[in-house]
Design a protein around this motif. Structure first.
Motif, PDB file in Angstrom:
ATOM      1  N   LYS A 380       0.955  -0.881  -0.128  1.00  0.00           N
ATOM      2  CA  LYS A 380       0.372  -0.096   0.195  1.00  0.00           C
ATOM      3  C   LYS A 380       0.893   1.113   0.044  1.00  0.00           C
ATOM      4  CE  LYS A 380      -3.567   0.893   2.335  1.00  0.00           C
ATOM      5  NZ  LYS A 380      -4.636   0.761   3.524  1.00  0.00           N
ATOM      6  N   THR A 381       0.712   2.293  -0.820  1.00  0.00           N
ATOM      7  CA  THR A 381       1.326   3.431  -0.308  1.00  0.00           C
ATOM      8  C   THR A 381       0.254   4.905  -0.484  1.00  0.00           C
ATOM      9  OG1 THR A 381       0.631   4.021  -3.206  1.00  0.00           O
ATOM     10  CG2 THR A 381       2.609   2.655  -2.921  1.00  0.00           C
ATOM     11  N   GLN A 382       1.392   5.690  -0.216  1.00  0.00           N
ATOM     12  CA  GLN A 382       0.153   7.122   0.503  1.00  0.00           C
ATOM     13  C   GLN A 382      -0.504   7.541  -0.436  1.00  0.00           C
ATOM     14  OE1 GLN A 382       3.432   9.218   2.136  1.00  0.00           O
ATOM     15  NE2 GLN A 382       4.202   7.972   3.907  1.00  0.00           N
ATOM     16  N   LEU A 383      -1.619   8.234  -0.008  1.00  0.00           N
ATOM     17  CA  LEU A 383      -2.145   8.906  -0.382  1.00  0.00           C
ATOM     18  C   LEU A 383      -3.460  10.332   0.309  1.00  0.00           C
ATOM     19  CD1 LEU A 383      -4.670   8.765  -3.145  1.00  0.00           C
ATOM     20  CD2 LEU A 383      -6.625   7.845  -1.287  1.00  0.00           C
ATOM     21  N   ALA A 384      -2.886  11.180   0.247  1.00  0.00           N
ATOM     22  CA  ALA A 384      -3.505  12.129   0.653  1.00  0.00           C
ATOM     23  C   ALA A 384      -4.914  12.730  -0.315  1.00  0.00           C
ATOM     24  CB  ALA A 384      -2.771  13.582   0.020  1.00  0.00           C
ATOM     25  N   GLY A 385      -5.592  14.020  -0.396  1.00  0.00           N
ATOM     26  CA  GLY A 385      -6.609  14.855  -0.356  1.00  0.00           C
ATOM     27  C   GLY A 385      -5.941  15.975  -1.030  1.00  0.00           C
ATOM     28  N   GLY A 386      -6.898  16.410  -1.487  1.00  0.00           N
ATOM     29  CA  GLY A 386      -6.660  18.122  -2.404  1.00  0.00           C
ATOM     30  C   GLY A 386      -7.498  18.934  -3.351  1.00  0.00           C
ATOM     31  N   GLN A 387      -6.724  20.184  -3.609  1.00  0.00           N
ATOM     32  CA  GLN A 387      -8.099  20.845  -4.309  1.00  0.00           C
ATOM     33  C   GLN A 387      -7.300  21.107  -5.346  1.00  0.00           C
ATOM     34  OE1 GLN A 387     -10.005  23.777  -1.859  1.00  0.00           O
ATOM     35  NE2 GLN A 387     -12.340  23.184  -2.843  1.00  0.00           N
ATOM     36  N   TRP A 388      -8.107  21.482  -6.615  1.00  0.00           N
ATOM     37  CA  TRP A 388      -7.689  21.930  -7.963  1.00  0.00           C
ATOM     38  C   TRP A 388      -8.171  24.339  -7.518  1.00  0.00           C
ATOM     39  CZ3 TRP A 388      -4.075  20.839 -10.794  1.00  0.00           C
ATOM     40  CH2 TRP A 388      -3.853  19.568 -11.001  1.00  0.00           C
ATOM     41  N   ARG A 389      -6.639  24.805  -7.743  1.00  0.00           N
ATOM     42  CA  ARG A 389      -7.594  25.991  -7.173  1.00  0.00           C
ATOM     43  C   ARG A 389      -7.011  26.601  -8.582  1.00  0.00           C
ATOM     44  NH1 ARG A 389      -6.883  26.746  -1.554  1.00  0.00           N
ATOM     45  NH2 ARG A 389      -8.511  25.237  -0.284  1.00  0.00           N
ATOM     46  N   LYS A 390      -7.544  27.908  -9.122  1.00  0.00           N
ATOM     47  CA  LYS A 390      -6.592  28.868  -9.933  1.00  0.00           C
ATOM     48  C   LYS A 390      -5.159  29.149  -9.266  1.00  0.00           C
ATOM     49  CE  LYS A 390     -10.545  30.999 -12.559  1.00  0.00           C
ATOM     50  NZ  LYS A 390     -11.274  32.159 -13.028  1.00  0.00           N
ATOM     51  N   SER A 391      -4.820  29.552 -10.748  1.00  0.00           N
ATOM     52  CA  SER A 391      -3.816  30.179 -10.196  1.00  0.00           C
ATOM     53  C   SER A 391      -2.911  31.434 -11.242  1.00  0.00           C
ATOM     54  CB  SER A 391      -2.744  29.012 -10.556  1.00  0.00           C
ATOM     55  OG  SER A 391      -0.743  29.420 -10.063  1.00  0.00           O
ATOM     56  N   SER A 392      -2.255  31.982 -10.360  1.00  0.00           N
ATOM     57  CA  SER A 392      -1.553  33.061 -11.036  1.00  0.00           C
ATOM     58  C   SER A 392       0.115  32.999 -11.892  1.00  0.00           C
ATOM     59  CB  SER A 392      -1.167  34.296 -10.496  1.00  0.00           C
ATOM     60  OG  SER A 392      -0.779  34.535  -9.501  1.00  0.00           O
ATOM     61  N   GLY A 393       0.516  31.303 -11.513  1.00  0.00           N
ATOM     62  CA  GLY A 393       1.632  31.346 -11.849  1.00  0.00           C
ATOM     63  C   GLY A 393       1.589  30.449 -13.278  1.00  0.00           C
ATOM     64  N   THR A 402      -5.065  19.083   1.203  1.00  0.00           N
ATOM     65  CA  THR A 402      -5.599  20.384   2.398  1.00  0.00           C
ATOM     66  C   THR A 402      -6.260  18.835   3.338  1.00  0.00           C
ATOM     67  OG1 THR A 402      -7.774  19.350   0.754  1.00  0.00           O
ATOM     68  CG2 THR A 402      -6.905  21.446   0.726  1.00  0.00           C
ATOM     69  N   GLU A 403      -5.387  17.453   3.205  1.00  0.00           N
ATOM     70  CA  GLU A 403      -6.072  16.390   4.193  1.00  0.00           C
ATOM     71  C   GLU A 403      -4.728  15.775   4.052  1.00  0.00           C
ATOM     72  OE1 GLU A 403      -7.123  14.626   5.992  1.00  0.00           O
ATOM     73  OE2 GLU A 403      -7.059  13.360   4.722  1.00  0.00           O
ATOM     74  N   ASN A 404      -4.019  15.004   4.515  1.00  0.00           N
ATOM     75  CA  ASN A 404      -2.921  14.401   4.366  1.00  0.00           C
ATOM     76  C   ASN A 404      -2.646  13.487   5.979  1.00  0.00           C
ATOM     77  OD1 ASN A 404      -2.117  15.652   7.215  1.00  0.00           O
ATOM     78  ND2 ASN A 404      -0.244  16.031   6.864  1.00  0.00           N
ATOM     79  N   THR A 405      -4.081  13.262   6.390  1.00  0.00           N
ATOM     80  CA  THR A 405      -3.891  12.099   7.118  1.00  0.00           C
ATOM     81  C   THR A 405      -3.435  10.791   6.791  1.00  0.00           C
ATOM     82  OG1 THR A 405      -6.269  12.126   8.243  1.00  0.00           O
ATOM     83  CG2 THR A 405      -5.622  10.520   8.661  1.00  0.00           C
ATOM     84  N   LEU A 406      -3.254   9.838   5.757  1.00  0.00           N
ATOM     85  CA  LEU A 406      -2.314   8.927   5.452  1.00  0.00           C
ATOM     86  C   LEU A 406      -1.612   9.161   4.434  1.00  0.00           C
ATOM     87  CD1 LEU A 406      -5.974   6.786   3.743  1.00  0.00           C
ATOM     88  CD2 LEU A 406      -5.379   7.125   6.122  1.00  0.00           C
ATOM     89  N   ALA A 407      -1.102  10.429   4.547  1.00  0.00           N
ATOM     90  CA  ALA A 407       0.164  11.097   3.838  1.00  0.00           C
ATOM     91  C   ALA A 407       1.057  11.771   4.882  1.00  0.00           C
ATOM     92  CB  ALA A 407       0.083  11.792   2.348  1.00  0.00           C
ATOM     93  N   PRO A 408       1.559  11.135   6.299  1.00  0.00           N
ATOM     94  CA  PRO A 408       1.630  12.591   6.849  1.00  0.00           C
ATOM     95  C   PRO A 408       3.348  13.163   6.277  1.00  0.00           C
ATOM     96  CG  PRO A 408       2.490  10.273   7.472  1.00  0.00           C
ATOM     97  CD  PRO A 408       1.402  10.320   6.779  1.00  0.00           C
ATOM     98  N   ASP A 409       3.638  12.418   5.463  1.00  0.00           N
ATOM     99  CA  ASP A 409       5.362  12.800   4.758  1.00  0.00           C
ATOM    100  C   ASP A 409       4.611  14.757   3.804  1.00  0.00           C
ATOM    101  OD1 ASP A 409       7.016  11.180   6.018  1.00  0.00           O
ATOM    102  OD2 ASP A 409       6.047   9.699   4.583  1.00  0.00           O
ATOM    103  N   LEU A 410       3.634  14.480   3.115  1.00  0.00           N
ATOM    104  CA  LEU A 410       2.835  15.565   2.780  1.00  0.00           C
ATOM    105  C   LEU A 410       2.358  16.621   3.193  1.00  0.00           C
ATOM    106  CD1 LEU A 410       3.177  15.782  -0.072  1.00  0.00           C
ATOM    107  CD2 LEU A 410       0.691  15.079  -0.713  1.00  0.00           C
ATOM    108  N   ARG A 411       3.258  17.856   3.081  1.00  0.00           N
ATOM    109  CA  ARG A 411       2.960  18.768   3.989  1.00  0.00           C
ATOM    110  C   ARG A 411       1.094  19.725   3.134  1.00  0.00           C
ATOM    111  NH1 ARG A 411       3.131  23.958   3.361  1.00  0.00           N
ATOM    112  NH2 ARG A 411       4.123  24.431   1.438  1.00  0.00           N
ATOM    113  N   VAL A 412       0.686  19.472   4.843  1.00  0.00           N
ATOM    114  CA  VAL A 412      -1.316  20.752   3.686  1.00  0.00           C
ATOM    115  C   VAL A 412      -0.068  21.900   3.868  1.00  0.00           C
ATOM    116  CG1 VAL A 412      -3.061  21.305   5.067  1.00  0.00           C
ATOM    117  CG2 VAL A 412      -1.715  18.831   5.943  1.00  0.00           C
ATOM    118  N   GLU A 413      -1.137  22.260   2.698  1.00  0.00           N
ATOM    119  CA  GLU A 413      -1.234  23.644   2.331  1.00  0.00           C
ATOM    120  C   GLU A 413      -1.972  24.344   2.229  1.00  0.00           C
ATOM    121  OE1 GLU A 413       1.845  22.526  -1.583  1.00  0.00           O
ATOM    122  OE2 GLU A 413      -0.512  21.609  -1.697  1.00  0.00           O
ATOM    123  N   SER A 414      -3.234  24.356   3.332  1.00  0.00           N
ATOM    124  CA  SER A 414      -4.034  24.901   3.275  1.00  0.00           C
ATOM    125  C   SER A 414      -5.155  24.492   3.165  1.00  0.00           C
ATOM    126  CB  SER A 414      -5.061  25.735   1.668  1.00  0.00           C
ATOM    127  OG  SER A 414      -6.175  26.107   1.303  1.00  0.00           O
TER     128      SER A 414
END
Length: 422
Positions: A380-393, A402-414
């Motif tokens: 089993k590999t890690q899994l996080a949750g996220g959200q697509w946001r409009k970007s100015s980049g 936005t959610e990292n319970t099952l992927a603690p190595d991945l930093r929550v950004e928002s």
């Protein structure tokens, strides 16, 4: 939606043998070759081609790394990677697998397609070919083949997260929002969709246990009835499983009907930036499972590249935004090549298979650990949750964790935010 015939191991084997005759054939007699041959199967075309977007690039980069050969058992071995496009078609997957095993006499089979992994795992087990696959929740790879976590398989192995991981992540994403906890859901009828739709073990069960109520879906190819039902019931959340064309059809009809939920978390459909961009402004705020991003703190065991360096190399060569499947196609080769090296005899199929069973490898998608896994033949590999946001980049949209319970190595950004009114 497409209706598929239910899969059983017995019916699959009978149907395949009748269709091709290949399963009853002995291997083609050829002179022994010292060259190590790796067969690679991917959906480079067809409905699932988005899952193979970066695969040819990945293969080309691996071939460059292997130009000097592969060191194993005190010798340097020439390596040939043979690529087959399964065209997102089950019959073509079976044909490609038989070609690689019987004609090309591959020593190792790598499968970068979830739907193909089920059928090709069966073929590999029959012929005694060490096989590694990914891109499919492990339950949808194992259970349709009539096995279980204790039994496993003789030659085929798989690494990925579980459908339960994705479903629990979805609920935790919604818990961050102020909603009425009313959910409308619909699913593509394939092995993964069936796993997600299971009343007890699938999304409906996770919704119920999380305090969310379900709006009964209507089975129809025309989504207008579902849109009306969800809108009239004031469903604040829409979820399920399907590919981008299914979601875009539904979402267009939702817009026409004035249906504006607060959250849309649809497995598979929101994996790729191209699918989000196709929705224009209405793609902003879509939530999804996150397999891999350039921000994971992992490096390749084969090239030494960080996740960011791998993504940057892809973007520079393709002039396209990174995709989640990029990390997994690379990790698939990492695990396969590691087994060839650690076996000490890369043309000894049993030796390679035995390395797979005991592999514990840090890859660009994180740890791939078969050695201590409670699920036989699965890591089993890690899994996080996220959200697509409009970007100015440089990209129109960016995927924010936005959610990292099952992927603690991945930093929550928002935190997850409600869909904007468009």
């Amino acid at each position: 939606m497409t209706k598929l015939t239910s899969f059983s191991r017995r019916s699959f084997l009978a149907g395949t043998a009748a269709a091709t005759g290949a399963l009853a054939m002995p291997p083609i007699a050829t002179a022994a070759s010292k060259k190590v041959r790796i067969g690679f199967i991917s959906p480079l075309s067809g409905p699932r081609a988005s899952f193979g977007t970066s695969d040819q690039w990945m293969v080309d980069s691996i071939r460059k790394q292997l130009e000097g050969g592969l060191n194993s058992g005190g010798s340097t071995h020439e390596v040939e990677v043979i690529v087959k496009d399964n065209q997102s078609n089950m019959n073509r997957s079976i044909s490609a697998g038989n070609e690689l095993i019987l004609r090309d006499q591959v020593d190792l089979l790598l499968i970068n397609d979830g739907d193909a992994a089920v059928a090709l795992g069966e073929i590999a087990d029959i012929h005694g070919i060490p096989t590694m696959s990914t891109m499919q929740p492990w339950q949808a790879w194992m259970f349709p083949r009539g096995s279980n976590p204790e039994q496993g398989f003789p030659w085929s192995f798989h690494f990925f997260w579980g459908a339960d991981d994705a479903m629990s992540t979805f609920v935790r994403l919604w818990d961050q929002l102020d909603t009425n906890k009313s959910v409308g859901d619909f699913y593509l009828d394939n092995p993964v969709g069936q796993a997600f739709a299971d009343p007890a073990m699938g999304l409906p069960g996770f919704m119920e246990r999380g305090g969310y109520s379900r709006i009964v879906k209507i089975d129809a190819d025309d989504y207008s009835a579902q849109v009306s039902r969800f809108r009239d019931a004031s469903a604040d959340i829409v979820t399920g499983f399907g590919f981008p064309p299914h979601w875009i059809t539904f979402w267009n009809q939702a817009g026409q009907a004035g249906y504006t939920p607060k959250a849309c978390t649809f497995a598979a459909a929101f994996l790729f930036p191209q699918a989000i961009e196709a929705m224009g402004a209405r793609g902003d705020g879509m939530t999804t499972e996150v397999w891999w991003t350039p921000n994971v703190p992992f490096v390749s065991s084969f090239t030494g590249q960080s996740a960011r360096e791998l993504a940057d190399a892809w973007e520079a060569d393709s002039n396209a935004q990174w995709v989640q499947t990029l990390g997994y196609s690379h990790a698939l080769f990492e695990v396969g090549l590691n087994a060839l090296v650690q076996s000490g005899a890369p043309k000894d199929r049993a030796a390679v298979r035995d390395v797979f069973a005991t592999t514990k490898l840090d890859t660009v998608v994180g740890p791939v650990d078969f050695a201590s896994s409670p699920i036989r033949n699965v890591a089993k590999t890690q899994l996080a949750g996220g959200q697509w946001r409009k970007s100015s980049g440089k990209h129109a949209f960016e995927l924010v964790i936005t959610e990292n319970t099952l992927a603690p190595d991945l930093r929550v950004e928002s935190e997850t935010i409600a869909l904007p009114k468009v």
